[in-house]
Motif scaffolding. Structure first.
Motif, short mmCIF file in Angstrom:
data_model
loop_
_atom_site.label_atom_id
_atom_site.label_comp_id
_atom_site.label_asym_id
_atom_site.label_seq_id
_atom_site.Cartn_x
_atom_site.Cartn_y
_atom_site.Cartn_z
N THR A 106 4.34 -1.16 17.50
CA THR A 106 5.77 -0.91 17.31
C THR A 106 5.94 -0.03 16.08
O THR A 106 5.01 0.13 15.28
N ASN A 107 7.13 0.52 15.92
CA ASN A 107 7.45 1.31 14.75
C ASN A 107 8.58 0.64 13.98
O ASN A 107 9.62 0.32 14.57
N TYR A 108 8.39 0.42 12.69
CA TYR A 108 9.43 -0.11 11.83
C TYR A 108 9.96 1.03 10.96
O TYR A 108 9.18 1.82 10.42
N THR A 109 11.26 1.13 10.82
CA THR A 109 11.85 2.13 9.94
C THR A 109 12.84 1.47 8.98
O THR A 109 13.64 0.62 9.40
N PHE A 110 12.78 1.85 7.72
CA PHE A 110 13.69 1.31 6.72
C PHE A 110 13.67 2.22 5.50
O PHE A 110 12.85 3.15 5.40
N THR A 111 14.57 1.97 4.57
CA THR A 111 14.66 2.75 3.34
C THR A 111 14.04 1.97 2.20
O THR A 111 14.40 0.81 1.96
N ALA A 112 13.12 2.61 1.48
CA ALA A 112 12.45 1.97 0.35
C ALA A 112 13.44 1.80 -0.81
O ALA A 112 14.42 2.55 -0.91
N PRO A 113 13.21 0.83 -1.67
CA PRO A 113 14.07 0.67 -2.84
C PRO A 113 14.13 1.95 -3.68
O PRO A 113 13.14 2.69 -3.76
N SER A 114 15.27 2.21 -4.28
CA SER A 114 15.41 3.40 -5.13
C SER A 114 14.84 3.18 -6.52
O SER A 114 14.59 4.13 -7.26
N GLU A 115 14.62 1.93 -6.88
CA GLU A 115 14.07 1.58 -8.19
C GLU A 115 12.54 1.46 -8.10
O GLU A 115 12.03 0.63 -7.35
N PRO A 116 11.80 2.28 -8.84
CA PRO A 116 10.33 2.16 -8.83
C PRO A 116 9.88 0.78 -9.29
O PRO A 116 10.54 0.12 -10.10
N GLY A 117 8.76 0.35 -8.77
CA GLY A 117 8.21 -0.95 -9.15
C GLY A 117 7.26 -1.47 -8.09
O GLY A 117 7.00 -0.82 -7.08
N THR A 118 6.73 -2.67 -8.33
CA THR A 118 5.81 -3.30 -7.39
C THR A 118 6.54 -4.41 -6.66
O THR A 118 7.00 -5.38 -7.28
N TYR A 119 6.64 -4.26 -5.38
CA TYR A 119 7.29 -5.24 -4.53
C TYR A 119 6.21 -5.96 -3.70
O TYR A 119 5.02 -5.88 -4.02
N PHE A 120 6.62 -6.64 -2.65
CA PHE A 120 5.70 -7.53 -1.94
C PHE A 120 5.89 -7.38 -0.44
O PHE A 120 7.02 -7.31 0.05
N PHE A 121 4.78 -7.28 0.30
CA PHE A 121 4.90 -7.29 1.76
C PHE A 121 3.99 -8.37 2.34
O PHE A 121 2.99 -8.78 1.72
N ARG A 122 4.34 -8.81 3.55
CA ARG A 122 3.57 -9.88 4.20
C ARG A 122 3.86 -9.90 5.69
O ARG A 122 4.78 -9.22 6.18
N CYS A 123 3.08 -10.72 6.40
CA CYS A 123 3.39 -11.12 7.77
C CYS A 123 4.10 -12.46 7.67
O CYS A 123 3.56 -13.41 7.10
N ASP A 124 5.30 -12.55 8.20
CA ASP A 124 6.06 -13.80 8.07
C ASP A 124 5.44 -14.95 8.85
O ASP A 124 5.68 -16.12 8.53
N VAL A 125 4.64 -14.62 9.86
CA VAL A 125 4.00 -15.68 10.65
C VAL A 125 2.81 -16.25 9.89
O VAL A 125 2.48 -17.44 10.03
N HIS A 126 2.16 -15.42 9.08
CA HIS A 126 0.99 -15.85 8.30
C HIS A 126 1.21 -15.46 6.83
O HIS A 126 0.54 -14.57 6.30
N PRO A 127 2.17 -16.10 6.17
CA PRO A 127 2.60 -15.68 4.84
C PRO A 127 1.57 -15.90 3.72
O PRO A 127 1.72 -15.35 2.63
N GLU A 128 0.54 -16.68 3.99
CA GLU A 128 -0.49 -16.90 2.97
C GLU A 128 -1.68 -15.96 3.15
O GLU A 128 -2.24 -15.44 2.19
N ALA A 129 -2.04 -15.71 4.40
CA ALA A 129 -3.25 -14.93 4.67
C ALA A 129 -3.00 -13.43 4.70
O ALA A 129 -3.91 -12.64 4.39
N MET A 130 -1.78 -13.01 5.04
CA MET A 130 -1.52 -11.58 5.23
C MET A 130 -0.44 -11.11 4.26
O MET A 130 0.76 -11.21 4.53
N THR A 131 -0.87 -10.60 3.12
CA THR A 131 0.06 -10.17 2.06
C THR A 131 -0.46 -8.90 1.40
O THR A 131 -1.60 -8.49 1.59
#
Length: 257
Positions: free
Chosen positions: A226-251
């Motif tokens: 699938t393709n996900y599209t969204f707008t990145a934050p305008s403020e530089p910095g380190t954010y966090f991504f994950r798989c919500d189904v496996h929030p501990e293993a996939m980050t």
């Protein structure tokens, strides 16, 4: 039997015949006749096609641009000399072209690009920067448009502040732990879930607590893309991504520069 008696008998017979005929006419063909209704016939469902990616008004990175569609109530078949048949045919993808509407002629635009396909996605290669129109149309085996017309179109901007990320989920793990994008970029994540029968998604949060979401993609069960599209934050910095189904293993870290 006298002549008078024979005349009386003949008159009586004629009268009975006339009375019987009138009764039959009234019963079979009079205004009181009730027709037996025929069974209801349900018409075939109409085909429908929708461009799911890119979205209307999206900003897409220059280069190869993939158009993905959702097609319902229609069967895609190879147009190799087959006669037209209800509910089957193929797709025509268009780039910067007016969608053809002539039902008696092959759906070939006068200007712009077009391609014949039996797939629900097509990639236009080396698309130049600027404003572009992407369309898809459902056509018969002989390439004529199905009637009523079934098509969809979106207008997009190629180039500019757009970033494409290719991300794969396999063996309950992402293939990368860091994703870096420009601040405020229009991000497209081409997500490939290779885990058979396992659901995954891609989601971005302000931090690892996942209390505040930036983007949450739909969960898909592999193998699927699938393709996900969204707008990145305008403020530089380190954010966090994950798989919500496996929030501990996939980050991973979602870095905005």
């Amino acid at each position: 039997m006298t002549r008078l008696e024979r005349l009386l008998i003949l008159t009586l017979v004629i009268g009975c015949v006339a009375l019987f005929s009138g009764a039959v006419a009234q019963e079979g063909y009079g205004s009181s006749t009730t027709a037996t209704p025929t069974a209801n016939v349900t018409p075939a469902a109409e085909a429908n096609v929708t461009i799911t990616s890119p979205e209307e008004g999206a900003s897409v990175a220059a280069g190869n641009v993939t158009v993905a569609v959702n097609l319902t109530n229609f069967t895609l078949v190879e147009p190799t000399g087959q006669p037209n048949a209800p509910g089957e045919g193929h797709l025509h993808y268009y780039l910067d072209a007016v969608v053809p509407t002539n039902a008696s002629a092959p759906a070939i635009p006068e200007t712009g690009g077009y391609v014949i396909s039996t797939n629900t996605s097509y990639t236009w290669e080396n698309v130049t920067a600027g404003a572009h129109n992407l369309s898809v149309q459902v056509v018969n085996n002989d390439h004529t448009p199905i009637i009523p017309l079934v098509f969809d179109t979106v207008n997009v901007t190629i180039g500019g502040n757009a970033t494409v990320v290719n991300l794969t989920a396999e063996n309950t793990a992402f293939d990368q732990s860091t994703i870096t994008v420009p601040a405020g970029a229009n991000v497209t994540v081409n997500f490939n879930n290779k885990d058979d029968g396992v659901p995954h998604n891609f989601a971005v949060y302000t931090d690892s607590s996942a209390a505040e979401e930036i983007f949450v993609g739909d969960i898909i069960t592999g193998p699927a893309t699938t393709n996900y599209t969204f707008t990145a934050p305008s403020e530089p910095g380190t954010y966090f991504f994950r798989c919500d189904v496996h929030p501990e293993a996939m980050t991973g870290d979602f870095i905005v520069e």
